[in-house]
Design a protein around this motif. Sequence first.
Motif, mmCIF file in Angstrom:
data_model
loop_
_atom_site.group_PDB
_atom_site.id
_atom_site.type_symbol
_atom_site.label_atom_id
_atom_site.label_comp_id
_atom_site.label_asym_id
_atom_site.label_seq_id
_atom_site.Cartn_x
_atom_site.Cartn_y
_atom_site.Cartn_z
ATOM 1 N N ILE A 146 63.807 11.056 38.145
ATOM 2 C CA ILE A 146 62.571 11.836 38.095
ATOM 3 C C ILE A 146 61.379 10.980 37.689
ATOM 4 C CG2 ILE A 146 61.444 13.829 37.043
ATOM 5 C CD1 ILE A 146 64.138 15.135 36.726
ATOM 6 N N LYS A 147 61.486 10.280 36.580
ATOM 7 C CA LYS A 147 60.350 9.504 36.075
ATOM 8 C C LYS A 147 59.899 8.404 37.040
ATOM 9 C CE LYS A 147 58.665 7.205 31.894
ATOM 10 N NZ LYS A 147 58.092 6.034 32.571
ATOM 11 N N PRO A 148 60.790 7.622 37.648
ATOM 12 C CA PRO A 148 60.310 6.614 38.609
ATOM 13 C C PRO A 148 59.526 7.218 39.766
ATOM 14 C CG PRO A 148 62.572 6.151 37.976
ATOM 15 C CD PRO A 148 62.233 7.483 37.397
ATOM 16 N N LEU A 149 59.945 8.388 40.274
ATOM 17 C CA LEU A 149 59.215 9.026 41.366
ATOM 18 C C LEU A 149 57.835 9.473 40.900
ATOM 19 C CD1 LEU A 149 59.113 10.210 44.242
ATOM 20 C CD2 LEU A 149 60.141 12.299 43.318
ATOM 21 N N VAL A 150 57.765 10.076 39.722
ATOM 22 C CA VAL A 150 56.476 10.532 39.187
ATOM 23 C C VAL A 150 55.551 9.347 38.958
ATOM 24 C CG1 VAL A 150 55.366 11.587 37.175
ATOM 25 C CG2 VAL A 150 57.416 12.642 38.171
ATOM 26 N N ASP A 151 56.066 8.288 38.372
ATOM 27 C CA ASP A 151 55.228 7.111 38.094
ATOM 28 C C ASP A 151 54.693 6.495 39.382
ATOM 29 O OD1 ASP A 151 55.681 7.475 35.414
ATOM 30 O OD2 ASP A 151 57.240 5.926 35.253
ATOM 31 N N TYR A 152 55.506 6.465 40.418
ATOM 32 C CA TYR A 152 55.063 5.871 41.684
ATOM 33 C C TYR A 152 53.953 6.708 42.319
ATOM 34 C CZ TYR A 152 55.130 4.116 46.464
ATOM 35 O OH TYR A 152 54.756 3.584 47.675
ATOM 36 N N LEU A 153 54.114 8.026 42.330
ATOM 37 C CA LEU A 153 53.079 8.876 42.919
ATOM 38 C C LEU A 153 51.782 8.793 42.135
ATOM 39 C CD1 LEU A 153 55.213 12.016 43.868
ATOM 40 C CD2 LEU A 153 54.406 10.189 45.365
ATOM 41 N N VAL A 154 51.893 8.697 40.826
ATOM 42 C CA VAL A 154 50.687 8.542 39.998
ATOM 43 C C VAL A 154 50.014 7.206 40.308
ATOM 44 C CG1 VAL A 154 49.849 8.266 37.630
ATOM 45 C CG2 VAL A 154 51.472 10.088 38.177
ATOM 46 N N SER A 155 50.814 6.170 40.563
ATOM 47 C CA SER A 155 50.235 4.853 40.864
ATOM 48 C C SER A 155 49.474 4.848 42.185
ATOM 49 C CB SER A 155 51.349 3.795 40.913
ATOM 50 O OG SER A 155 52.169 3.967 42.064
ATOM 51 N N LEU A 156 49.775 5.808 43.075
ATOM 52 C CA LEU A 156 49.047 5.907 44.344
ATOM 53 C C LEU A 156 47.679 6.565 44.171
ATOM 54 C CD1 LEU A 156 51.897 7.025 46.771
ATOM 55 C CD2 LEU A 156 50.986 4.727 46.447
ATOM 56 N N GLY A 157 47.440 7.155 43.017
ATOM 57 C CA GLY A 157 46.154 7.798 42.773
ATOM 58 C C GLY A 157 46.241 9.284 42.520
ATOM 59 N N LEU A 158 47.435 9.850 42.523
ATOM 60 C CA LEU A 158 47.586 11.281 42.254
ATOM 61 C C LEU A 158 47.515 11.534 40.759
ATOM 62 C CD1 LEU A 158 50.435 12.354 44.683
ATOM 63 C CD2 LEU A 158 48.229 13.464 44.492
ATOM 64 N N PRO A 159 46.569 12.347 40.299
ATOM 65 C CA PRO A 159 46.532 12.699 38.880
ATOM 66 C C PRO A 159 47.764 13.512 38.498
ATOM 67 C CG PRO A 159 44.458 13.221 39.976
ATOM 68 C CD PRO A 159 45.436 12.906 41.052
ATOM 69 N N LYS A 160 48.206 13.383 37.262
ATOM 70 C CA LYS A 160 49.415 14.080 36.824
ATOM 71 C C LYS A 160 49.258 15.592 36.908
ATOM 72 C CE LYS A 160 51.794 10.786 33.848
ATOM 73 N NZ LYS A 160 52.350 10.533 32.496
ATOM 74 N N LYS A 161 48.036 16.073 36.676
ATOM 75 C CA LYS A 161 47.844 17.522 36.729
ATOM 76 C C LYS A 161 48.080 18.050 38.144
ATOM 77 C CE LYS A 161 44.562 21.227 35.836
ATOM 78 N NZ LYS A 161 43.207 21.608 35.365
ATOM 79 N N ILE A 162 47.551 17.337 39.133
ATOM 80 C CA ILE A 162 47.762 17.757 40.522
ATOM 81 C C ILE A 162 49.229 17.587 40.904
ATOM 82 C CG2 ILE A 162 47.211 17.180 42.916
ATOM 83 C CD1 ILE A 162 44.411 16.564 42.049
ATOM 84 N N LEU A 163 49.860 16.522 40.429
ATOM 85 C CA LEU A 163 51.278 16.309 40.707
ATOM 86 C C LEU A 163 52.120 17.435 40.096
ATOM 87 C CD1 LEU A 163 53.523 14.607 41.864
ATOM 88 C CD2 LEU A 163 53.457 13.181 39.811
ATOM 89 N N ALA A 164 51.744 17.860 38.895
ATOM 90 C CA ALA A 164 52.469 18.968 38.264
ATOM 91 C C ALA A 164 52.356 20.244 39.084
ATOM 92 C CB ALA A 164 51.944 19.187 36.847
#
Length: 510
Positions: free
Chosen positions: A256-274
Motif C-alpha cells: 500500500i505505502k509504495p503505491l501511495v508514495d509513487y502517486l504522490v511523487s507524480l504530483g497527486l496531493p494526498k487529499k485528492i488521492l484519499a
Amino acid sequence: MTSLIRRTKSIKAFLNPAQIPHNLTQTPISTQPHQNQCPPQPQNLNPLRVLQFVTVSTQSSSKFPEYEMPTVTWGVVQGRREKLVSRVIVCDFLKTLGIVPEELEHLELPSTVEVMRERVEFLQKLGLTIDDINEYPLMIGCSVRKNMIPVLGYLEKIGIQRSKMGEFVKNYPQVLHASVVVELAPVVKFLRGVDVEKQDIGYVLQKYPELLGFKLEGTMSTSVAYLVSIGVCPRDIGPMVTQYPYFLGMRVGTMIKPLVDYLVSLGLPKKILARMLEKRAYILGYDLEETVKPNVECLLSFGIRREALPFIIAQYTQIIGLPLKAKLSVQQYFFNLKLKIDPEGFSQVIEKMPQIVSLNQNVIMKPVEFLLGRGIPSEDVAKMVVKCPQLVALRVELLKNSYYFFKTEMGRPLKELVEFPEYFTYSLESRIKPRYQRLKSRGIRSSLNWLLNCSDLRFEERLQGNYIETESIGPTFCMGGKLELPGNEIVSDEDDESDDEVLYRRTVSL
C-alpha cells in the motif's frame, strides 16, 4: 476341621464379591462402554481381581456389544493394532470413492467406515464433488457434528446463503477447521467495527473468505490505520471494504505505502488521492512495478506532458491499471485514420479526456458523423474534437437538439460552433435556452463562451454590468493540490464537496 471351615469361607467369598474387602473390589478396568480395552493376562493378576474383572466384563458385553454401539465422531477407542486395521479399511473405502488418502497420513481418521461415509455424504450434499475434496482432502478430517455443522450454521447466520455454502467451502475449505468463538466471530466483529453494513458481511466474506483466517492485530488493523493516516475518512472504510475487501490482506510496507508514495511523487496531493481511494478502493490492487509504473511511462511515450499526469490519474484513475500500451496504440491509429487527428493532437485529447482510451470506436464515430453530416469540414471537426473531446461521448439525440436550436433560434454561423464546441456539452433546456432568451430580451449579443461558460450567479452579474468582461478559460488542475477555477477562485480545503463529488458510500459491485 478348622482348615475345612477356612476353605469353605474362602469359596463363599469367591462366589459373593460383596463380602470382599473394599480395597480388593476396586477394579482397575473402567466399565464404560467406550473404553473397550483388551483385558490383561489373568496369570499376572490376583485371582480375586481376575474373577471381579470377568464378572464386570461379562455384564458390559451383554449390555453394549461392540457391533451395536452408537455412531460417534471418532468411533470406538481402539488399541494400536485395531487402529491400524481400521485405518486401512477406511482408506480403502476412500479409494473406492475416488478420494486419494495419501495426504491424510498424519491425520487421525474415524475408526469406522460409517462415520467417514457420513462426512463425505455431508460434503456432497453441500455441493462439493470428489475432485473438490481431493483439492483439500483435510476437510474430511473434520467432524460433522463438532466442526462442520457449527461453522456452517454460523456462516448462514451472518448472511451467506445456504445455496452458496458449497461454493464458499470450496473456495476456502480451511474454514471447517476454524473455531466459531475464537476465530470467526472476532473477524465479523472487526468488520462491523469499521462500518461494514450488517447485510454486506456475507457479501464481503464471499468475495474474500480468507479474511476469516486473519489475525485482528495484524494486517487488517495496520491497513486501516494507514489509510486513515493519509486522509481517508474513517466512515468510508466500510464502503471501501465492501467494494474491495482484499486491501485488508495487503501489507502496508510492501504494497500500500509504495503505491501511495509513487502517486504522490507524480504530483497527486494526498487529499485528492484519499478521495480517489474512497471512491475506487480497487486501485490498491494495482501492481506498482508490473502495471502502474509501466503505464505512466507509456503515457509519457505517447506525448503526454508530465505535468498533466496528476490530472489524468485524478480524472480517470483506472488508466494506471489498464493494458494501456495496446489501447493507446489502437486509439491513436484510429484517430489518425478516421478523424485526421495527428499524434500531437491525440495526446492533447488524452490529457483533456483520458477516458478516450477505453471508449468504443463505434461510439466515437456517431457524433463525428453527425457533425460531418451538418456540413462541417473534417479538419474543423478534428479541431473541435481536440479542443473538446467530450463531443465524441455525447448522444446524437442531444447533439441534434442543440444544433437545431443553434441554427433555427439563434441563427449563428457554424464558425462559432467550431470556435466553441463546448456548446454541445451544456444542457439545452436548463442553460442554453433560458440564458439566450434573457440576452435576446435585453438586445445583447455575445459569444457562446461568454453566454455559457459561467455560473448562474456570474451570469446575473454580467447582465447587470455595462461592459463585457474578458472571457476566461476553463478549470485547470493545479499540482499544488488545489483546483483553480475561472476568476482566480480557489477551492479551499474547508469547502464542501459539490454534488458530483458525493461519494458512492455503499458500493457492492465493481
